[in-house]
Write a protein that holds these residues in place. Structure first.
Motif, PDB file in Angstrom:
ATOM      1  N   LYS A 104     -26.438   1.340  91.934  1.00 13.85           N
ATOM      2  CA  LYS A 104     -27.135   0.262  92.645  1.00 13.85           C
ATOM      3  C   LYS A 104     -26.244  -0.371  93.698  1.00 13.85           C
ATOM      4  O   LYS A 104     -26.671  -0.621  94.825  1.00 13.85           O
ATOM      5  CB  LYS A 104     -27.648  -0.791  91.668  1.00 13.85           C
ATOM      6  CG  LYS A 104     -28.905  -0.389  90.930  1.00 13.85           C
ATOM      7  CD  LYS A 104     -29.490  -1.592  90.196  1.00 13.85           C
ATOM      8  CE  LYS A 104     -30.782  -1.241  89.544  1.00 13.85           C
ATOM      9  NZ  LYS A 104     -31.904  -1.248  90.463  1.00 13.85           N
ATOM     10  N   ARG A 105     -24.990  -0.640  93.344  1.00 14.58           N
ATOM     11  CA  ARG A 105     -24.058  -1.249  94.302  1.00 14.58           C
ATOM     12  C   ARG A 105     -23.786  -0.304  95.478  1.00 14.58           C
ATOM     13  O   ARG A 105     -23.747  -0.732  96.629  1.00 14.58           O
ATOM     14  CB  ARG A 105     -22.760  -1.646  93.611  1.00 14.58           C
ATOM     15  CG  ARG A 105     -22.911  -2.850  92.689  1.00 14.58           C
ATOM     16  CD  ARG A 105     -21.602  -3.333  92.087  1.00 14.58           C
ATOM     17  NE  ARG A 105     -20.799  -2.269  91.508  1.00 14.58           N
ATOM     18  CZ  ARG A 105     -19.541  -1.981  91.877  1.00 14.58           C
ATOM     19  NH1 ARG A 105     -18.921  -2.707  92.758  1.00 14.58           N
ATOM     20  NH2 ARG A 105     -18.889  -0.986  91.319  1.00 14.58           N
ATOM     21  N   ALA A 106     -23.603   0.983  95.190  1.00 17.22           N
ATOM     22  CA  ALA A 106     -23.349   1.958  96.252  1.00 17.22           C
ATOM     23  C   ALA A 106     -24.569   2.093  97.175  1.00 17.22           C
ATOM     24  O   ALA A 106     -24.426   2.145  98.403  1.00 17.22           O
ATOM     25  CB  ALA A 106     -23.001   3.316  95.645  1.00 17.22           C
ATOM     26  N   GLU A 107     -25.756   2.138  96.588  1.00 17.75           N
ATOM     27  CA  GLU A 107     -26.974   2.266  97.390  1.00 17.75           C
ATOM     28  C   GLU A 107     -27.200   1.037  98.260  1.00 17.75           C
ATOM     29  O   GLU A 107     -27.613   1.153  99.418  1.00 17.75           O
ATOM     30  CB  GLU A 107     -28.171   2.525  96.480  1.00 17.75           C
ATOM     31  CG  GLU A 107     -28.132   3.906  95.846  1.00 17.75           C
ATOM     32  CD  GLU A 107     -29.117   4.085  94.699  1.00 17.75           C
ATOM     33  OE1 GLU A 107     -29.923   3.156  94.437  1.00 17.75           O
ATOM     34  OE2 GLU A 107     -29.077   5.140  94.063  1.00 17.75           O
ATOM     35  N   LEU A 108     -26.932  -0.145  97.725  1.00 15.16           N
ATOM     36  CA  LEU A 108     -27.075  -1.375  98.495  1.00 15.16           C
ATOM     37  C   LEU A 108     -26.080  -1.391  99.655  1.00 15.16           C
ATOM     38  O   LEU A 108     -26.431  -1.733 100.792  1.00 15.16           O
ATOM     39  CB  LEU A 108     -26.880  -2.598  97.596  1.00 15.16           C
ATOM     40  CG  LEU A 108     -27.013  -3.953  98.281  1.00 15.16           C
ATOM     41  CD1 LEU A 108     -28.391  -4.127  98.905  1.00 15.16           C
ATOM     42  CD2 LEU A 108     -26.753  -5.078  97.281  1.00 15.16           C
ATOM     43  N   ALA A 109     -24.842  -1.005  99.389  1.00 19.24           N
ATOM     44  CA  ALA A 109     -23.822  -0.962 100.447  1.00 19.24           C
ATOM     45  C   ALA A 109     -24.220   0.035 101.537  1.00 19.24           C
ATOM     46  O   ALA A 109     -24.085  -0.248 102.732  1.00 19.24           O
ATOM     47  CB  ALA A 109     -22.467  -0.604  99.852  1.00 19.24           C
ATOM     48  N   ALA A 110     -24.714   1.203 101.135  1.00 20.99           N
ATOM     49  CA  ALA A 110     -25.135   2.211 102.116  1.00 20.99           C
ATOM     50  C   ALA A 110     -26.315   1.700 102.939  1.00 20.99           C
ATOM     51  O   ALA A 110     -26.346   1.863 104.165  1.00 20.99           O
ATOM     52  CB  ALA A 110     -25.500   3.516 101.408  1.00 20.99           C
ATOM     53  N   ALA A 111     -27.274   1.070 102.293  1.00 22.15           N
ATOM     54  CA  ALA A 111     -28.428   0.511 103.014  1.00 22.15           C
ATOM     55  C   ALA A 111     -27.969  -0.536 104.029  1.00 22.15           C
ATOM     56  O   ALA A 111     -28.476  -0.578 105.160  1.00 22.15           O
ATOM     57  CB  ALA A 111     -29.423  -0.094 102.027  1.00 22.15           C
ATOM     58  N   ASN A 112     -27.014  -1.363 103.646  1.00 20.54           N
ATOM     59  CA  ASN A 112     -26.489  -2.367 104.574  1.00 20.54           C
ATOM     60  C   ASN A 112     -25.790  -1.720 105.764  1.00 20.54           C
ATOM     61  O   ASN A 112     -25.937  -2.171 106.894  1.00 20.54           O
ATOM     62  CB  ASN A 112     -25.521  -3.316 103.853  1.00 20.54           C
ATOM     63  CG  ASN A 112     -26.249  -4.306 102.972  1.00 20.54           C
ATOM     64  OD1 ASN A 112     -27.406  -4.618 103.191  1.00 20.54           O
ATOM     65  ND2 ASN A 112     -25.564  -4.788 101.955  1.00 20.54           N
ATOM     66  N   GLU A 113     -25.033  -0.659 105.518  1.00 23.02           N
ATOM     67  CA  GLU A 113     -24.352   0.047 106.608  1.00 23.02           C
ATOM     68  C   GLU A 113     -25.356   0.700 107.559  1.00 23.02           C
ATOM     69  O   GLU A 113     -25.173   0.680 108.773  1.00 23.02           O
ATOM     70  CB  GLU A 113     -23.417   1.136 106.052  1.00 23.02           C
ATOM     71  CG  GLU A 113     -22.181   0.610 105.375  1.00 23.02           C
ATOM     72  CD  GLU A 113     -21.152   0.047 106.341  1.00 23.02           C
ATOM     73  OE1 GLU A 113     -21.168   0.407 107.537  1.00 23.02           O
ATOM     74  OE2 GLU A 113     -20.330  -0.762 105.888  1.00 23.02           O
ATOM     75  N   LEU A 114     -26.412   1.271 106.988  1.00 18.57           N
ATOM     76  CA  LEU A 114     -27.394   2.001 107.796  1.00 18.57           C
ATOM     77  C   LEU A 114     -28.370   1.089 108.526  1.00 18.57           C
ATOM     78  O   LEU A 114     -28.988   1.511 109.509  1.00 18.57           O
ATOM     79  CB  LEU A 114     -28.171   2.975 106.909  1.00 18.57           C
ATOM     80  CG  LEU A 114     -27.349   4.125 106.345  1.00 18.57           C
ATOM     81  CD1 LEU A 114     -28.159   4.904 105.323  1.00 18.57           C
ATOM     82  CD2 LEU A 114     -26.863   5.030 107.452  1.00 18.57           C
ATOM     83  N   GLN A 115     -28.478  -0.139 108.074  1.00 17.78           N
ATOM     84  CA  GLN A 115     -29.468  -1.071 108.629  1.00 17.78           C
ATOM     85  C   GLN A 115     -29.362  -1.195 110.149  1.00 17.78           C
ATOM     86  O   GLN A 115     -30.367  -1.264 110.843  1.00 17.78           O
ATOM     87  CB  GLN A 115     -29.302  -2.444 107.978  1.00 17.78           C
ATOM     88  CG  GLN A 115     -30.351  -3.440 108.377  1.00 17.78           C
ATOM     89  CD  GLN A 115     -30.188  -4.744 107.613  1.00 17.78           C
ATOM     90  OE1 GLN A 115     -29.138  -5.023 107.055  1.00 17.78           O
ATOM     91  NE2 GLN A 115     -31.244  -5.523 107.581  1.00 17.78           N
TER      92      GLN A 115
END
Length: 166
Positions: A104-115
């Protein structure tokens, strides 16, 4: 010879480069992310059959991931994001822990980077997506050998693999 993400961020890049160049006998150029993305796209485009349609090329490296949309041999939209398989593994899966909270933490971080790039990439559009890295080849092999995906990588197969890891 070129250096990429690791040499862009390494604290000891200068002494390492000096020693590596002396050993190799020629200079090593550290390239910026968009140039890395451009070169990746050109390499991939030269290995695929010619197509008039836009392609998205994704290259997941150890410290960065490059996203390029292009047509034929012409890259049109290029980005390099500071998220890679090694950096994310170390940051979000310490000691190799594969727990739901880590994902969950990795996916949230990736989503923030890709935003910051998603809107432009969706607006630009593509007809085919190609992954070009060793990370993608390894993942496709894991999915195939696990019986989760006959060929390539699919979102459904990734979801199943994540569940199996957890």
């Amino acid at each position: 010879a070129v250096g990429t993400s690791t040499l862009r961020v390494a604290k000891n890049a200068e002494p390492f480069l000096a020693e590596a160049q002396a050993t190799l006998g020629f200079p090593i150029e550290v390239i910026f992310g968009r140039e890395e993305a451009r070169l990746i796209y050109l390499g991939v485009a030269h290995t695929l059959a010619p197509s008039p349609e836009r392609r998205l090329v994704v290259d997941i490296g150890g410290g960065s991931t490059e996203f390029v949309i292009g047509t034929g041999l012409d890259p049109e939209l290029m980005e390099s994001i500071s998220m890679g398989c090694v950096s994310y593994s170390l940051q979000f899966f310490p000691g190799g822990r594969l727990e739901k909270s880590c994902f969950k933490r990795a996916e949230l971080a990736a989503a923030n980077e890709l935003q910051r790039i998603v809107e432009d990439y969706l607006r630009h559009g593509w007809k085919q997506a190609v992954a070009s890295s060793g990370t993608a080849r390894a993942l496709a092999a894991i999915l195939r050998e696990s019986g989760l995906c006959e060929q390539g990588i699919s979102a459904a197969a990734l979801d199943k693999l994540r569940s199996q890891f957890i």
